[in-house]
Design an enzyme around this catalytic site. Structure first.
Site, PDB file in Angstrom:
ATOM      1  N   THR A   1       0.879  -1.148   0.000  1.00 24.24           N
ATOM      2  CA  THR A   1       0.000   0.000   0.000  1.00 24.24           C
ATOM      3  C   THR A   1       0.920   1.201   0.000  1.00 24.24           C
ATOM      4  OG1 THR A   1      -1.695  -1.178   1.278  1.00 24.24           O
ATOM      5  CG2 THR A   1      -1.795   1.214   1.344  1.00 24.24           C
TER       6      THR A   1
ATOM      7  N   ARG B   1     -13.693  -7.991  -1.911  1.00 22.99           N
ATOM      8  CA  ARG B   1     -12.986  -7.852  -0.636  1.00 22.99           C
ATOM      9  C   ARG B   1     -12.663  -6.374  -0.376  1.00 22.99           C
ATOM     10  NH1 ARG B   1      -7.228  -6.296   0.552  1.00 22.99           N
ATOM     11  NH2 ARG B   1      -6.846  -7.082   2.653  1.00 22.99           N
TER      12      ARG B   1
ATOM     13  N   SER C   1     -10.435  -3.560   1.597  1.00 20.07           N
ATOM     14  CA  SER C   1      -9.177  -3.370   2.308  1.00 20.07           C
ATOM     15  C   SER C   1      -9.362  -2.308   3.400  1.00 20.07           C
ATOM     16  CB  SER C   1      -8.087  -2.920   1.341  1.00 20.07           C
ATOM     17  OG  SER C   1      -8.254  -1.551   1.014  1.00 20.07           O
ATOM     18  N   ASP C   2      -8.307  -2.065   4.149  1.00 22.16           N
ATOM     19  CA  ASP C   2      -8.357  -1.043   5.198  1.00 22.16           C
ATOM     20  C   ASP C   2      -8.152   0.370   4.668  1.00 22.16           C
ATOM     21  OD1 ASP C   2      -5.186  -0.155   5.947  1.00 22.16           O
ATOM     22  OD2 ASP C   2      -5.454  -2.004   4.835  1.00 22.16           O
TER      23      ASP C   2
ATOM     24  N   THR D   1      -0.182   0.357   6.326  1.00 23.74           N
ATOM     25  CA  THR D   1       0.011  -0.634   5.279  1.00 23.74           C
ATOM     26  C   THR D   1       0.145  -1.990   5.944  1.00 23.74           C
ATOM     27  OG1 THR D   1       1.379  -1.303   3.393  1.00 23.74           O
ATOM     28  CG2 THR D   1       2.539  -0.333   5.264  1.00 23.74           C
ATOM     29  N   GLY D   2      -0.126  -3.055   5.196  1.00 22.63           N
ATOM     30  CA  GLY D   2      -0.024  -4.388   5.753  1.00 22.63           C
ATOM     31  C   GLY D   2      -1.216  -5.234   5.351  1.00 22.63           C
ATOM     32  N   VAL D   3      -1.594  -6.164   6.185  1.00 26.32           N
ATOM     33  CA  VAL D   3      -2.753  -7.009   5.925  1.00 26.32           C
ATOM     34  C   VAL D   3      -3.996  -6.254   6.379  1.00 26.32           C
ATOM     35  CG1 VAL D   3      -3.908  -9.182   6.467  1.00 26.32           C
ATOM     36  CG2 VAL D   3      -1.422  -9.137   6.110  1.00 26.32           C
ATOM     37  N   GLY D   4      -4.867  -5.919   5.427  1.00 23.82           N
ATOM     38  CA  GLY D   4      -6.010  -5.069   5.723  1.00 23.82           C
ATOM     39  C   GLY D   4      -6.908  -5.606   6.812  1.00 23.82           C
TER      40      GLY D   4
END
Length: 280
Positions: free
Chosen positions: A154, A182, A184-185, A203-206
């Site tokens: 991200t 899906r 995301s965050d 950033t990372g796994v949403g």
């Protein structure tokens, strides 16, 4: 006036020395352009401009170079938030635009400020955003080989301007091979949040970032009196409890910068007009 930017996690793609150097050079160049732009523009205008530069660089998973979902389609999300007005606007799963962040910014003037899917694309078309494919050959070959680089890419920018106003913008091309639809965050307050006290981009796994409400927690804790470092540490301790994968960048109202990641290595750069700080 200060700028901090991130380009996701280094581990989300090739970890060669060449790629590392390319990202270091890219982030440093963009951070310098960002600071120059900030001299004559608000923090709000600056973060959108800077994220568009990151979207235009195929080194990062946002805009050009976005990941391809399981049905072979690219869908992108982006959001922007003005810490002064506390208005957030964003697009979720938009297709075929070059810079989702500019569509997100355009929506700030609307009553309905977060649009998704086909509605976001219709709005973009009606407001002069041209049809544009952000797919690059590398992403197609990854998709066809069913490779998955971890979904940790991200881009984001946080800025404080000469008037002490804060803003944040975040954009993502998804994690790759996800189920269509899906969320995301990046276009939520878990991944992109600002007020008059603090601004944070994640950033990372949403799913981990949303479960932890990471950006909103950090900003709220700073607003309630914690310093930036304390707010980060407490929030990332809570993230650790769920084995969450995330990184975040922030600036508070005093101009203090901070960044942290739960696993190595978030790529980032900051610049205050004199000194660079770039991931190593």
């Amino acid at each position: 006036m200060k700028i901090i930017i991130h380009g996701g996690f280094f581990s989300e793609s090739d970890q060669s020395h060449e790629i590392k150097t390319a990202k270091q050079n890219s982030l440093k160049e963009i951070a310098q352009k960002a600071f120059e732009y900030l001299q004559t523009h608000s923090a709000f205008d600056t973060v959108a401009y800077v994220v568009s530069l990151l979207e235009d660089d195929p080194l990062y998973n946002a805009g050009i170079g976005s990941q391809i979902q399981s049905d072979g389609v690219i869908r992108m999300s982006a959001a922007i938030m003005n810490g002064d007005t506390q208005k957030l606007s964003g697009v979720i799963n938009i297709q075929d635009v070059k810079n989702p962040i500019f569509v997100a910014k355009d929506l700030i003037k609307e009553d309905d400020r977060v649009l998704g899917g086909n509605g976001a694309k219709i709005y973009a078309t009606e407001h002069g955003f041209e049809n544009f494919s952000t797919e690059i050959p590398q992403r197609r070959s990854e998709y066809e080989a069913k490779l998955n680089h971890g979904g940790k890419g991200t881009v984001g920018c946080v800025a404080i301007d000469k008037d002490g106003k804060l803003a944040v913008a975040t954009s993502t091309g998804g994690k790759g091979f996800e189920i269509p639809g899906r969320i995301s965050d990046s276009a939520t307050v878990a991944g992109n949040y600002a007020n008059a006290f603090c601004a944070v981009s994640c950033t990372g796994v949403g799913e981990d970032i949303v479960s932890n409400a990471t950006a909103a927690k950090i900003v709220t804790r700073v607003t309630d009196g914690m310093n930036l470092e304390q707010a980060f540490h407490k929030t990332f301790d809570e993230l650790k409890a769920i084995d969450g994968f995330a990184g975040a960048i922030a600036i508070d109202k005093e101009g203090n910068l901070y960044h942290q990641d739960s696993y190595p290595t978030m790529v980032f750069a900051s610049f205050d007009g004199k000194n660079f700080d770039v991931f190593s």
